[in-house]
Design a protein around this motif. Structure first.
Motif, PDB file in Angstrom:
ATOM      1  N   ARG A  64       0.843  -1.199   0.000  1.00 19.70           N
ATOM      2  CA  ARG A  64       0.000   0.000   0.000  1.00 19.70           C
ATOM      3  C   ARG A  64       0.869   1.236   0.000  1.00 19.70           C
ATOM      4  O   ARG A  64       1.900   1.266   0.668  1.00 19.70           O
ATOM      5  CB  ARG A  64      -0.832   0.060   1.269  1.00 19.70           C
ATOM      6  N   GLY A  65       0.431   2.269  -0.686  1.00 18.39           N
ATOM      7  CA  GLY A  65       1.158   3.528  -0.647  1.00 18.39           C
ATOM      8  C   GLY A  65       0.747   4.431  -1.791  1.00 18.39           C
ATOM      9  O   GLY A  65       0.393   3.964  -2.871  1.00 18.39           O
ATOM     10  N   ASP A  66       0.784   5.722  -1.535  1.00 14.48           N
ATOM     11  CA  ASP A  66       0.455   6.694  -2.564  1.00 14.48           C
ATOM     12  C   ASP A  66       1.455   6.623  -3.703  1.00 14.48           C
ATOM     13  O   ASP A  66       2.517   5.997  -3.579  1.00 14.48           O
ATOM     14  CB  ASP A  66       0.454   8.111  -1.976  1.00 14.48           C
ATOM     15  N   LEU A  67       1.142   7.314  -4.791  1.00 16.91           N
ATOM     16  CA  LEU A  67       2.084   7.432  -5.896  1.00 16.91           C
ATOM     17  C   LEU A  67       3.392   8.012  -5.371  1.00 16.91           C
ATOM     18  O   LEU A  67       3.390   8.961  -4.597  1.00 16.91           O
ATOM     19  CB  LEU A  67       1.510   8.335  -6.986  1.00 16.91           C
ATOM     20  N   GLY A  68       4.490   7.415  -5.768  1.00 18.55           N
ATOM     21  CA  GLY A  68       5.801   7.906  -5.354  1.00 18.55           C
ATOM     22  C   GLY A  68       6.212   7.536  -3.948  1.00 18.55           C
ATOM     23  O   GLY A  68       7.207   8.049  -3.440  1.00 18.55           O
ATOM     24  N   ALA A  69       5.495   6.614  -3.307  1.00 22.66           N
ATOM     25  CA  ALA A  69       5.816   6.240  -1.928  1.00 22.66           C
ATOM     26  C   ALA A  69       6.982   5.258  -1.826  1.00 22.66           C
ATOM     27  O   ALA A  69       7.439   4.974  -0.726  1.00 22.66           O
ATOM     28  CB  ALA A  69       4.586   5.644  -1.236  1.00 22.66           C
ATOM     29  N   GLY A  70       7.456   4.740  -2.953  1.00 28.74           N
ATOM     30  CA  GLY A  70       8.605   3.844  -2.911  1.00 28.74           C
ATOM     31  C   GLY A  70       8.306   2.390  -3.244  1.00 28.74           C
ATOM     32  O   GLY A  70       9.160   1.527  -3.052  1.00 28.74           O
ATOM     33  N   LYS A  71       7.109   2.110  -3.751  1.00 28.30           N
ATOM     34  CA  LYS A  71       6.757   0.725  -4.045  1.00 28.30           C
ATOM     35  C   LYS A  71       7.667   0.117  -5.117  1.00 28.30           C
ATOM     36  O   LYS A  71       8.126  -1.011  -4.965  1.00 28.30           O
ATOM     37  CB  LYS A  71       5.283   0.643  -4.475  1.00 28.30           C
ATOM     38  N   THR A  72       7.939   0.869  -6.167  1.00 26.46           N
ATOM     39  CA  THR A  72       8.781   0.324  -7.237  1.00 26.46           C
ATOM     40  C   THR A  72      10.227   0.126  -6.782  1.00 26.46           C
ATOM     41  O   THR A  72      10.795  -0.950  -7.019  1.00 26.46           O
ATOM     42  CB  THR A  72       8.684   1.180  -8.512  1.00 26.46           C
ATOM     43  N   PRO A  73      10.876   1.088  -6.102  1.00 25.08           N
ATOM     44  CA  PRO A  73      12.233   0.794  -5.603  1.00 25.08           C
ATOM     45  C   PRO A  73      12.270  -0.407  -4.647  1.00 25.08           C
ATOM     46  O   PRO A  73      13.226  -1.197  -4.685  1.00 25.08           O
ATOM     47  CB  PRO A  73      12.642   2.089  -4.889  1.00 25.08           C
ATOM     48  N   LEU A  74      11.251  -0.556  -3.823  1.00 23.63           N
ATOM     49  CA  LEU A  74      11.211  -1.721  -2.932  1.00 23.63           C
ATOM     50  C   LEU A  74      11.129  -3.000  -3.768  1.00 23.63           C
ATOM     51  O   LEU A  74      11.846  -3.976  -3.503  1.00 23.63           O
ATOM     52  CB  LEU A  74      10.034  -1.629  -1.966  1.00 23.63           C
ATOM     53  N   ALA A  75      10.277  -2.997  -4.796  1.00 23.49           N
ATOM     54  CA  ALA A  75      10.142  -4.165  -5.674  1.00 23.49           C
ATOM     55  C   ALA A  75      11.455  -4.446  -6.406  1.00 23.49           C
ATOM     56  O   ALA A  75      11.842  -5.615  -6.576  1.00 23.49           O
ATOM     57  CB  ALA A  75       9.007  -3.941  -6.670  1.00 23.49           C
ATOM     58  N   GLN A  76      12.150  -3.403  -6.829  1.00 26.89           N
ATOM     59  CA  GLN A  76      13.441  -3.583  -7.496  1.00 26.89           C
ATOM     60  C   GLN A  76      14.449  -4.244  -6.563  1.00 26.89           C
ATOM     61  O   GLN A  76      15.196  -5.142  -6.966  1.00 26.89           O
ATOM     62  CB  GLN A  76      13.980  -2.240  -7.982  1.00 26.89           C
ATOM     63  N   GLY A  77      14.462  -3.815  -5.316  1.00 25.40           N
ATOM     64  CA  GLY A  77      15.365  -4.415  -4.337  1.00 25.40           C
ATOM     65  C   GLY A  77      15.025  -5.866  -4.053  1.00 25.40           C
ATOM     66  O   GLY A  77      15.911  -6.711  -3.910  1.00 25.40           O
ATOM     67  N   ILE A  78      13.727  -6.165  -3.983  1.00 28.58           N
ATOM     68  CA  ILE A  78      13.307  -7.556  -3.774  1.00 28.58           C
ATOM     69  C   ILE A  78      13.791  -8.412  -4.938  1.00 28.58           C
ATOM     70  O   ILE A  78      14.334  -9.498  -4.737  1.00 28.58           O
ATOM     71  CB  ILE A  78      11.785  -7.642  -3.566  1.00 28.58           C
ATOM     72  N   ALA A  79      13.611  -7.911  -6.160  1.00 32.17           N
ATOM     73  CA  ALA A  79      14.078  -8.663  -7.330  1.00 32.17           C
ATOM     74  C   ALA A  79      15.586  -8.898  -7.251  1.00 32.17           C
ATOM     75  O   ALA A  79      16.057 -10.023  -7.461  1.00 32.17           O
ATOM     76  CB  ALA A  79      13.711  -7.918  -8.614  1.00 32.17           C
ATOM     77  N   ASP A  80      16.331  -7.851  -6.923  1.00 30.96           N
ATOM     78  CA  ASP A  80      17.785  -8.004  -6.766  1.00 30.96           C
ATOM     79  C   ASP A  80      18.109  -9.074  -5.730  1.00 30.96           C
ATOM     80  O   ASP A  80      18.974  -9.926  -5.939  1.00 30.96           O
ATOM     81  CB  ASP A  80      18.434  -6.685  -6.334  1.00 30.96           C
ATOM     82  N   GLY A  81      17.416  -9.013  -4.608  1.00 28.09           N
ATOM     83  CA  GLY A  81      17.661  -9.957  -3.519  1.00 28.09           C
ATOM     84  C   GLY A  81      17.321 -11.390  -3.877  1.00 28.09           C
ATOM     85  O   GLY A  81      17.841 -12.327  -3.276  1.00 28.09           O
ATOM     86  N   LEU A  82      16.457 -11.551  -4.869  1.00 30.53           N
ATOM     87  CA  LEU A  82      16.101 -12.892  -5.339  1.00 30.53           C
ATOM     88  C   LEU A  82      17.022 -13.359  -6.463  1.00 30.53           C
ATOM     89  O   LEU A  82      16.815 -14.412  -7.050  1.00 30.53           O
ATOM     90  CB  LEU A  82      14.643 -12.904  -5.832  1.00 30.53           C
ATOM     91  N   GLY A  83      18.034 -12.528  -6.770  1.00 30.89           N
ATOM     92  CA  GLY A  83      18.971 -12.883  -7.829  1.00 30.89           C
ATOM     93  C   GLY A  83      18.484 -12.544  -9.226  1.00 30.89           C
ATOM     94  O   GLY A  83      19.015 -13.040 -10.211  1.00 30.89           O
ATOM     95  N   LEU A  84      17.469 -11.690  -9.307  1.00 27.43           N
ATOM     96  CA  LEU A  84      16.926 -11.263 -10.594  1.00 27.43           C
ATOM     97  C   LEU A  84      17.432  -9.868 -10.921  1.00 27.43           C
ATOM     98  O   LEU A  84      18.063  -9.221 -10.090  1.00 27.43           O
ATOM     99  CB  LEU A  84      15.389 -11.283 -10.542  1.00 27.43           C
ATOM    100  N   ASP A  85      17.131  -9.380 -12.094  1.00 21.07           N
ATOM    101  CA  ASP A  85      17.556  -8.055 -12.525  1.00 21.07           C
ATOM    102  C   ASP A  85      16.574  -7.010 -12.021  1.00 21.07           C
ATOM    103  O   ASP A  85      15.544  -6.761 -12.654  1.00 21.07           O
ATOM    104  CB  ASP A  85      17.655  -8.015 -14.045  1.00 21.07           C
ATOM    105  N   GLY A  86      16.889  -6.395 -10.896  1.00 22.86           N
ATOM    106  CA  GLY A  86      16.009  -5.393 -10.316  1.00 22.86           C
ATOM    107  C   GLY A  86      15.787  -4.199 -11.215  1.00 22.86           C
ATOM    108  O   GLY A  86      14.721  -3.587 -11.195  1.00 22.86           O
TER     109      GLY A  86
END
Length: 145
Positions: free
Chosen positions: A37-59
């Protein structure tokens, strides 16, 4: 999922939010669903990018899926969904949300309140909020608004 030693967390930049996502990824297992949950620009996409990186994917390949609704990463190991464009929860059925979330993929769901009744009971709910400037807060919350 116990996140009490990780969240709530305040970050001071998009890079710090991605770093938090990498630490969060270490806690995830196949089939986990994160409702963000979060307003536009609250950081959802950077968090998702970090999760992808942490899973060994291309964040860096993780972008906001607003127009596609669903993006798959790592041959389906990670699903990134954006439900913002759903007008009613029943539209989740046409998207096949229940089938998407019933597999081994880790799923990240933005704007989850648009179809909360379709999310599985084991969904982990996060709230992201602005702290001013580049600061963000990520909290583990319950499903109720």
């Amino acid at each position: 999922m116990d996140l009490s030693d990780l969240l709530p967390a305040d970050t001071a930049s998009a890079d710090a939010t991605r770093a938090l996502g990498r630490r969060l990824a270490a806690r995830l297992n196949p089939g986990d669903v994160l409702a963000m949950r979060g307003d536009l620009g609250a950081g959802k996409t950077p968090l998702a990018q970090g999760i992808a990186d942490g899973l060994g994917l291309d964040g860096a390949s993780v972008t906001s899926p607003t127009f596609a609704l669903v993006q798959e990463h790592g041959d389906g190991a990670l699903l990134h969904l954006d439900l913002y464009r759903l007008d009613t929860p029943d539209e989740a059925a046409t998207l096949g949300l229940d089938e998407l979330l019933d597999g081994d993929a880790i799923a990240l769901v933005e704007w989850p309140d648009r179809a909360a009744t379709w999310l599985p009971a084991h969904t982990v709910w996060l709230r992201l909020s602005h702290l001013g400037g580049d600061g963000r807060r990520v909290e583990h919350v319950t499903a109720d608004p």
